[in-house]
Design an enzyme around this catalytic site. Structure first.
Site, PDB file in Angstrom:
ATOM      1  N   GLY A 192       0.822  -1.197   0.000  1.00 44.69           N
ATOM      2  CA  GLY A 192       0.000   0.000   0.000  1.00 44.69           C
ATOM      3  C   GLY A 192       0.853   1.242   0.000  1.00 44.69           C
ATOM      4  O   GLY A 192       2.082   1.182  -0.126  1.00 44.69           O
TER       5      GLY A 192
ATOM      6  N   GLY B 278       2.921   0.959   3.409  1.00 47.15           N
ATOM      7  CA  GLY B 278       3.562  -0.234   3.940  1.00 47.15           C
ATOM      8  C   GLY B 278       3.314  -1.486   3.138  1.00 47.15           C
ATOM      9  O   GLY B 278       2.623  -1.481   2.106  1.00 47.15           O
TER      10      GLY B 278
ATOM     11  N   ASP C 163     -12.167   6.644   4.539  1.00 50.00           N
ATOM     12  CA  ASP C 163     -11.790   5.877   3.347  1.00 50.00           C
ATOM     13  C   ASP C 163     -12.626   4.601   3.244  1.00 50.00           C
ATOM     14  O   ASP C 163     -12.106   3.528   2.934  1.00 50.00           O
ATOM     15  CB  ASP C 163     -10.303   5.534   3.373  1.00 50.00           C
ATOM     16  CG  ASP C 163      -9.781   5.129   1.980  1.00 50.00           C
ATOM     17  OD1 ASP C 163     -10.445   5.476   0.977  1.00 50.00           O
ATOM     18  OD2 ASP C 163      -8.733   4.471   1.896  1.00 50.00           O
TER      19      ASP C 163
END
Length: 682
Positions: free
Chosen positions: A13, A16, A128
Site C-alpha cells: 500500500g 507499507g 476511506d
C-alpha cells in the site's frame, strides 16, 4: 519479530507492506503490516501510526482486530487479525453480474451501518470507506471493516478539512474543499450500498475532473426496480448532495427497512467471534496466574475464588518501598514473567511498568503481616507480603513506556505517543470533562492527534510535550504552575505559549511548580517560588513568591549553567548540569540541600561540593531529603531520610552525604517523603 514467521506477501500500500504470518506461540495466522518510518516526514509518520491508535480504541466484532504494534529496525509493525474471506470488492466481482437478493444485501449492509455507528460513537471518521476496505470472514457471512490509516478523531462539534479518501467515494463537500464530518462517511457508505445493489460504483469516470463533475451533480444510474422502494429511498437519502439532509448511522438503523435486520443482528452479535484481545494476554497465562487475576471477583455461588499466593522471593530486579517515618521497608512482589522496569507513586497508588509494557499496581492484603527484615539483610529471602501485585488492564495492547502519578490520578504514555489517564474525576487531571471516575486507562482525546514524547506531573497538575515541541498543561493552576494568566482549573489539555523562541526539550513537574529545559539547556520555570526553590530571586530587592508564566531562572550561577535534569520537592530543587555538577536551592531545614550545616529556610543556589568528581546519572527530590544515583549505580542520600532507608548505611550524619553500596540501583521514584527503588543486590 521472532514471534512471527512470514508465510506470504499479501499486498503493498501507500504506507507499507502487508504479510500473512504465523504467530509461533499459538500457531495462529495473523496479518503484519510493515511501515518503514525512518525516511518519512512527521506527517507521514503520524499517518502510519494513526491506524494502530484508532484500532486500539475500537472493540467491535465487525472491526478488524488489533493485536499489537511495535518498532523494529526503523519499521513500525502493526499486528492485526487475519480475515480469510477476501474483500467485499472481490466478492462482488466474483458474482459476474448476478444481482444479489435484497435480504442478502441487507445482511451485509446492516453490519456495516451497525459498525459505523460504533466508530462514529467514538468520534472517529473512517474517511476511506470502500468495498476494498471491507473484508469478509471465511464463510463470507460476516463483514470486517479495516484500513483506518487515514481516519481522524474529532471533538463532538469539530469538522475535518483535509481532502483524503478514494476519489470514487469522496463526498461533494470534500470535492469543494469544505469542512466535513461523519456525514462524509455516510456518503461513502451509500456508495458501497449502491455497489451491493448494482455491482458497480455510482460515480466513475476516466479522469479526475470528470469524476468530480459527476459527484458534484449527484448523477448516477438508477438501481434496478427489483429492490424495495424503502431501500431505494434510503440510498437516495445517503447520497444527498446536502450533507445536512443525509441520515446519521443511528437514523439509518431506525429506518423501517432496517429494523428487522438490526434486531436480528443484535440477537446474533454475540455469536460473532471477537478477536480484539492480544494473543499474548491472559489466554496464555499459567493456571495460578489466571487464578490471581480473578482473585478480586466472586463466583456465582458467592464464594471467593482462591487467590494466587505471593509468598516467595520477588522476581529480579527487586522493588524496595520505603515509607515515611517507618523503621522497616517492604519488598514489593511481582507477578510471574512480569519484570518491573520503572515505577511511580503517589499518596494512594504505586504503579509499575513491566518489561512487556503492562501497567501494574499493588494493593494491600491486611490479613497477612509483613515479615520483619534484618537491617543488614539484602540477600534473597522468602517474604510473606501484605502487598499484592495485579495488572491494571491486561486488555491494553499498546506498550506503556512512561507513567506518572498525582493525587488520585495516573497518566501514562505508550510507545507510539498516545497518552492515557485513569483515576478520580475529582482530581481534575484526567484530561476529560467527565464527572465519572475512570477505572481503566483511557486515551486523552485532546492529545490524540499529537505524538507525545514526554509526560510529567505534580500532585494536581500535568505537563505533556510532543515530538514537535508543543507543550500542553492541564489540572489545577495554583501558584501559576500551568503557565497561564489565570490560576483556574483546566480540565482539558491546553497549548502553552512560552516567551522564548527556543523550543522546549524536556519537562519536569514539582509539587506546585513546573520546569522546562530549552534546546540551549537554559531553564524556564513557573509556579511557587517559596524558599526560592525555582531560583527566581536574584538576591537584590524583594523575593519572588509566585511566577505565573514560564520565566528564565534568574539566580546565579544557575542562570548561566547548561542544565540536563531537574527534580523538585516541596521546598527545594536540584539541578544536574552538562558538566556533571549538581546544584541545589531552597530550604535546608532538613539538610536536604547537601551542603552547609545550617538549617536554613531560604538559600541561593549552590554547587554540592562533596559530589565533585562523581558522575551522576539521576537526581530525585523528596520533600525533606534528596537521592542521587552515580554511574556505578550507587545511591547517595542526604537529608531527613525514612528511618528504614537511613539504617541501610554504616553511619548516619545529617550533615554528610551517605552512600548505599549494597544495592545496584536501576531506577527510583519519590513522592512526598516516600520512595521506591528498583535494583538488585550486588
Amino acid at each position: 519479530m521472532e514471534k512471527y514467521e512470514k508465510i506470504r506477501l499479501v499486498g503493498r500500500g501507500a504506507h507499507g507492506t502487508v504479510y500473512l504470518c504465523n504467530q509461533k506461540p499459538d500457531n495462529k495466522h495473523v496479518i503484519l503490516k510493515e511501515i518503514p518510518v525512518d525516511q518519512m516526514t512527521v506527517d507521514e509518520r503520524q499517518t502510519s501510526m494513526n491506524e494502530a491508535k484508532v484500532l486500539a480504541m475500537l472493540d467491535h466484532p465487525n472491526v478488524v482486530a488489533y493485536y499489537d504494534s511495535f518498532l523494529e529496525d526503523k519499521t513500525m509493525i502493526i499486528v492485526m487479525e487475519y480475515v480469510q474471506g477476501g474483500t467485499l470488492f472481490d466478492f462482488l466481482c466474483s458474482r459476474e453480474g448476478k444481482l444479489m437478493p435484497e435480504e442478502e444485501i441487507l445482511k451485509y449492509f446492516g453490519q456495516m451501518v451497525y459498525t459505523l455507528q460504533h466508530v462514529h460513537g467514538k468520534l472517529i471518521l473512517h474517511r476511506d470507506l470502500k468495498s476494498q476496505n471491507i473484508l469478509l470472514n471465511e464463510k463470507q457471512n460476516v463483514i470486517k471493516i479495516g484500513d483506518f490509516g487515514i481516519s481522524k478523531v474529532l471533538t463532538s462539534k469539530s469538522k475535518a478539512y483535509t481532502v483524503v479518501g478514494t476519489p470514487c467515494y469522496i463526498s461533494p463537500e470534500l470535492c469543494e474543499g469544505k469542512p466535513y464530518n461523519q456525514k462524509s462517511d455516510i456518503w461513502a457508505l451509500g456508495c458501497v450500498l449502491y455497489e451491493l445493489m448494482t455491482l458497480k460504483r455510482p460515480f466513475d469516470a476516466a479522469t479526475l475532473p470528470a469524476l468530480i463533475m459527476k459527484i458534484m451533480k449527484g448523477s448516477f444510474d438508477p438501481v434496478p426496480n427489483i429492490y424495495s422502494l424503502e431501500l431505494r429511498k434510503l440510498l437516495s437519502s445517503m447520497l444527498n448532495l446536502d450533507s445536512n439532509q443525509r441520515p446519521t448511522a443511528a437514523q439509518i438503523m431506525c429506518n423501517p427497512v432496517m429494523i428487522k435486520v438490526i434486531f436480528k443482528l443484535y440477537l446474533e452479535i454475540g455469536s460473532i467471534p471477537l478477536s480484539n484481545k492480544s494473543p499474548r494476554k491472559t489466554k496464555n497465562l499459567k493456571v495460578e496466574e489466571k487464578e490471581y487475576l480473578s482473585s478480586s471477583s466472586y463466583s456465582s455461588m458467592g464464594e471467593k475464588r482462591r487467590s494466587f499466593s505471593c509468598i516467595g522471593s520477588p522476581v529480579s530486579p527487586y522493588l524496595w518501598y520505603f515509607e515515611k517515618d517507618k523503621d522497616t521497608y517492604s519488598l514489593l512482589p511481582t507477578l510471574p514473567k512480569n519484570v518491573v522496569i520503572c515505577a511511580a507513586l503517589s499518596e494512594s497508588k504505586k504503579i509499575g511498568i513491566t518489561d512487556n509494557g503492562f501497567l501494574m499496581t499493588w494493593k494491600n492484603r491486611p490479613e497477612l503481616l509483613v515479615s520483619n527484615i534484618s537491617e543488614t539483610d539484602f540477600q534473597e529471602k522468602v517474604v510473606a507480603s501484605s502487598i499484592i501485585p495485579c495488572i491494571i488492564d491486561e486488555r491494553v495492547a499498546i506498550n506503556i513506556i512512561s507513567v506518572v502519578c498525582g493525587q488520585n490520578f495516573t497518566i501514562c504514555l505508550s510507545n507510539n505517543g498516545v497518552v492515557f489517564s485513569f483515576g478520580k474525576a475529582s482530581s481534575g487531571c484526567l484530561g476529560y470533562t467527565t464527572e465519572r471516575d475512570i477505572e481503566q486507562p483511557k486515551i486523552i482525546d485532546k492529545l490524540f492527534n499529537f505524538n507525545i514524547r514526554d509526560i510529567s506531573c505534580g500532585p494536581k497538575h500535568v505537563l505533556a510535550l510532543s515530538d514537535e515541541n508543543e507543550l500542553f498543561s492541564w489540572g489545577h493552576g495554583d501558584h501559576g504552575c500551568l503557565s497561564s494568566d489565570t490560576t483556574d482549573l483546566k480540565l482539558l489539555p491546553e497549548l502553552v505559549t512560552i516567551s522564548s523562541e527556543i523550543k522546549p526539550e524536556k519537562i519536569f513537574c514539582g509539587m506546585d511548580c513546573s520546569f522546562i529545559i530549552l534546546a540551549d539547556m537554559s531553564v524556564m520555570a513557573c509556579g511557587s517560588n517559596r524558599h526560592n526553590k525555582l531560583a527566581m530571586d536574584t538576591g537584590e530587592g524583594f523575593p519572588v513568591e509566585n511566577v505565573h508564566l514560564f520565566t528564565l531562572i534568574a539566580s546565579e550561577p544557575l542562570s548561566c549553567q547548561k542544565i540536563t535534569s531537574i527534580s523538585s520537592g516541596k521546598s527545594h530543587s536540584a539541578f544536574l548540569t552538562e558538566t556533571n555538577e549538581l546544584y541545589s536551592v531552597g530550604s535546608n531545614r532538613h539538610f536536604q540541600l547537601g551542603w552547609g550545616n545550617s538549617a536554613l529556610d531560604y538559600s541561593m543556589p549552590q554547587r554540592i561540593e562533596k559530589l565533585s568528581g562523581i558522575k551522576l546519572l539521576s537526581v530525585n527530590c523528596a520533600n525533606s531529603y534528596t537521592l542521587a544515583v552515580c554511574n556505578d549505580n550507587y545511591l547517595y542520600c542526604w537529608g531527613k531520610c525514612p528511618d528504614s532507608l537511613r539504617k541501610k548505611y554504616d553511619s548516619y550524619n545529617m550533615e554528610e552525604l551517605n552512600v548505599l553500596k549494597s544495592i545496584y540501583v536501576h531506577s527510583l521514584s519519590c513522592y512526598s517523603d516516600e520512595c521506591i527503588i528498583i535494583g538488585e543486590n550486588r
